[in-house]
Design an enzyme around this catalytic site. Structure first.
Site, short mmCIF file in Angstrom:
data_model
loop_
_atom_site.label_atom_id
_atom_site.label_comp_id
_atom_site.label_asym_id
_atom_site.label_seq_id
_atom_site.Cartn_x
_atom_site.Cartn_y
_atom_site.Cartn_z
N CYS A 50 35.15 43.58 42.02
CA CYS A 50 34.33 42.43 42.35
C CYS A 50 35.16 41.16 42.53
O CYS A 50 34.73 40.23 43.21
CB CYS A 50 33.26 42.21 41.29
SG CYS A 50 33.92 41.95 39.63
N ARG A 52 38.82 41.33 43.12
CA ARG A 52 40.18 41.72 43.46
C ARG A 52 40.17 42.69 44.64
O ARG A 52 39.34 43.61 44.69
CB ARG A 52 40.86 42.39 42.25
CG ARG A 52 42.31 42.75 42.46
CD ARG A 52 42.85 43.46 41.20
NE ARG A 52 42.61 42.65 40.02
CZ ARG A 52 43.38 41.64 39.65
NH1 ARG A 52 44.45 41.32 40.34
NH2 ARG A 52 43.09 40.95 38.56
N SER A 109 42.76 40.03 34.37
CA SER A 109 41.32 40.07 34.61
C SER A 109 40.68 38.72 34.34
O SER A 109 41.25 37.88 33.64
CB SER A 109 40.66 41.13 33.71
OG SER A 109 41.13 42.42 34.02
N SER A 115 38.31 46.34 29.62
CA SER A 115 38.81 47.69 29.89
C SER A 115 38.23 48.29 31.15
O SER A 115 38.65 49.38 31.56
CB SER A 115 38.47 48.60 28.69
OG SER A 115 37.06 48.60 28.45
N GLN A 116 37.30 47.61 31.80
CA GLN A 116 36.67 48.15 33.00
C GLN A 116 37.70 48.40 34.11
O GLN A 116 37.55 49.33 34.92
CB GLN A 116 35.59 47.19 33.50
CG GLN A 116 34.79 47.69 34.68
CD GLN A 116 33.72 46.70 35.10
OE1 GLN A 116 33.63 45.61 34.53
NE2 GLN A 116 32.94 47.06 36.09
N SER A 194 29.60 39.74 30.69
CA SER A 194 28.19 39.36 30.63
C SER A 194 27.37 40.45 29.95
O SER A 194 26.46 40.16 29.17
CB SER A 194 27.65 39.11 32.04
OG SER A 194 28.34 38.04 32.65
#
Length: 486
Positions: A50, A52, A109, A115-116, A194
């Site tokens: 989303c 990058r 990030s 960790s996503q 979120s």
């Protein structure tokens, strides 16, 4: 061949550009295929998230690689290279490896430590494997990146840092808004941070959680997970109503620019009910985004308390026993892990690069031994004792192996420990008359081309492309003197 990454992220591009450049899995596959068909890249893999979009490729020339990867990104996104150029960055060689490991570790990030991104790197690798755009080099490198990311999570606890920040932000919520069991919350964004905020609010017993996001489907999924409701972030009236009703607002969208400006919050507070006949009830606004989602002017509004990442980290630093107080130490440890893994990768690459020299040297020795043993057998004739001939052959092999042991072990050690392996390998090739060029020399040549370009990875792709001289047109061949056909 050497590694090159060309891409854009939340650090270099406004949300409007990132949104226009966003690619789904199919688009990422097409971009990787376009990079491989450009002529510059032997292998390519695309990391599309989303916030990058990056193309990692094995290229044989720096300038051509930057040009062709930028053109492939332009073709896949529909954005002109002239518009993309200032937003695209590049990393080359060792810096590209460092960047990939940093990304996989969650250090680049929006929410540091999340960790996503590991799952996203894994998905990119799987697409490349399925489509054949990833070969041995990138497959090995991305497998290493996944291992580095997992190691950062395991040894630093940074994947829990986001949780600690949310907990720390909410620890003072009741002092501002009262009993959380009677409070309503608004979560702006639907990403990993979120989602963590929404689940933490739900677990703490907040009466109702509303989720606002640019993509309604993502907002609904997160809202359903916590028994709340969703509103489109682009619907000003719905967002204003949700802001007016919220006692606690948590924002982390990954946008470049303010998502909640002072005008919007002031308008919502004008509609917010008061407490005991006074003005609008107090609100706690938590900004977990980097860069900030919330306009700093919001903090000047009466009755609004704004807490951002800077305040949270200062608070945690002043309270060593607080949740997440080790965030700074965790970041330092994570960075040390990445640096250690990059050095290990470099040593491995250097050792692998001198392998052709070692192989060629041993092949030469084997040919010499075979030739001499053949001559020995011919001289001794058919009546020679087989055991004597076999023992003589073994003795020759032992002597040669002992003579080659030190130079082959030494060249590998020098390559692993530093840059001397290349010169040692070249000396061996010269001394023993070995043909060809070591792959380490080839890699050094590619990096040398980068150095001579007088650019660095801090420059934008636009600057690199501007530094490329225009091609000199080739003059047509002169007609024959007699005017006849050539």
């Amino acid at each position: 061949m050497s590694l090159l990454v060309v891409g854009m992220s939340h650090r270099t591009s406004p949300i409007s550009v990132l949104e226009r450049a966003a690619l789904d899995g199919t688009g990422a596959r097409q971009l990787a295929a376009a990079a491989c068909s450009s002529g510059s890249a032997a292998e390519a893999v695309v990391l599309a998230t989303c916030n990058r979009l990056e193309v990692y490729a094995e290229v044989d020339a720096f300038h051509a690689g930057v040009r062709d990867l930028a053109a492939a990104i332009s073709g896949s996104t529909g954005l002109p290279v002239e518009e993309l150029g200032e937003h695209l960055y590049f990393h080359h060689g060792e810096r590209a490896v460092d960047h990939l490991f940093t990304v996989a570790g969650g250090l680049d990030s929006m929410a540091v430590g999340e960790s996503q991104v590991l799952g996203q790197v894994r998905a990119a690798l799987r697409r490349g494997q399925e489509d054949g755009t990833v070969g041995r080099t990138l497959d090995h490198l991305l497998q290493q990146a996944l291992r580095v990311g997992k190691r950062v999570q395991t040894e630093t606890g940074l994947d829990r840092a986001g949780h600690s920040l949310v907990e720390a932000a909410l620890d003072g919520a009741e002092a501002v808004v009262g009993d959380l069991a009677a409070a309503r919350a608004l979560v702006v964004g639907a990403g990993s941070m979120s989602a963590l905020a929404a689940t933490t609010l739900h677990r703490r017993g907040v009466a109702r959680v509303t989720v606002a996001n640019r993509t309604p489907a993502r907002a609904r999924r997160l809202a359903e997970a916590v028994g709340g409701d969703a509103v489109p972030l682009t619907d000003e009236a719905a967002l204003r109503a949700a802001l007016a009703a919220a006692d606690v607002v948590v924002s982390c969208t990954g946008a470049v620019g303010h998502v909640l400006d002072a005008r919007a919050v002031a308008a919502a507070r004008a509609e917010r009910p008061g407490r005991g006949g006074a003005g609008p009830a107090p609100q706690l606004v938590v900004d977990l985004a980097l860069p900030r989602d919330v306009d700093p002017a919001v903090a000047a509004l009466e009755g609004v308390v704004v807490v951002g990442l800077a305040e949270l980290r200062e608070r945690l630093a002043r309270t060593p026993s607080a949740p997440g107080a080790g965030l700074g130490a965790g970041l330092a440890l994570a960075r040390a892990i990445v640096e250690e893994e990059v050095l290990a990768h470099q040593a491995e690459q250097r050792a692998a690069a001198v392998a052709p020299t070692v192989t060629a040297l041993r092949s030469l020795a084997r040919d010499v031994v075979d030739a001499e043993v053949g001559r020995l057998r011919s001289r001794l004739g058919a009546d020679a004792d087989p055991r004597t001939v076999a023992e003589a052959e073994r003795a020759v092999h032992r002597v040669v192996d002992k003579l080659l042991h030190t130079p082959t072990v030494r060249v590998k050690a020098l390559a692993a420990d530093g840059e001397h392996g290349a010169s040692y390998a070249a000396a061996l090739r010269e001394l023993f008359g070995l043909e060809g060029e070591s792959s380490l020399d080839s890699r050094a040549g590619a990096v040398g081309a980068l150095a001579s370009a007088d650019v660095s990875s801090s420059a934008s792709v636009a600057q690199v492309l501007a530094a490329v001289p225009a091609p000199v047109p080739t003059a047509p061949p002169a007609p024959p003197a007699d005017g006849g056909a050539a």
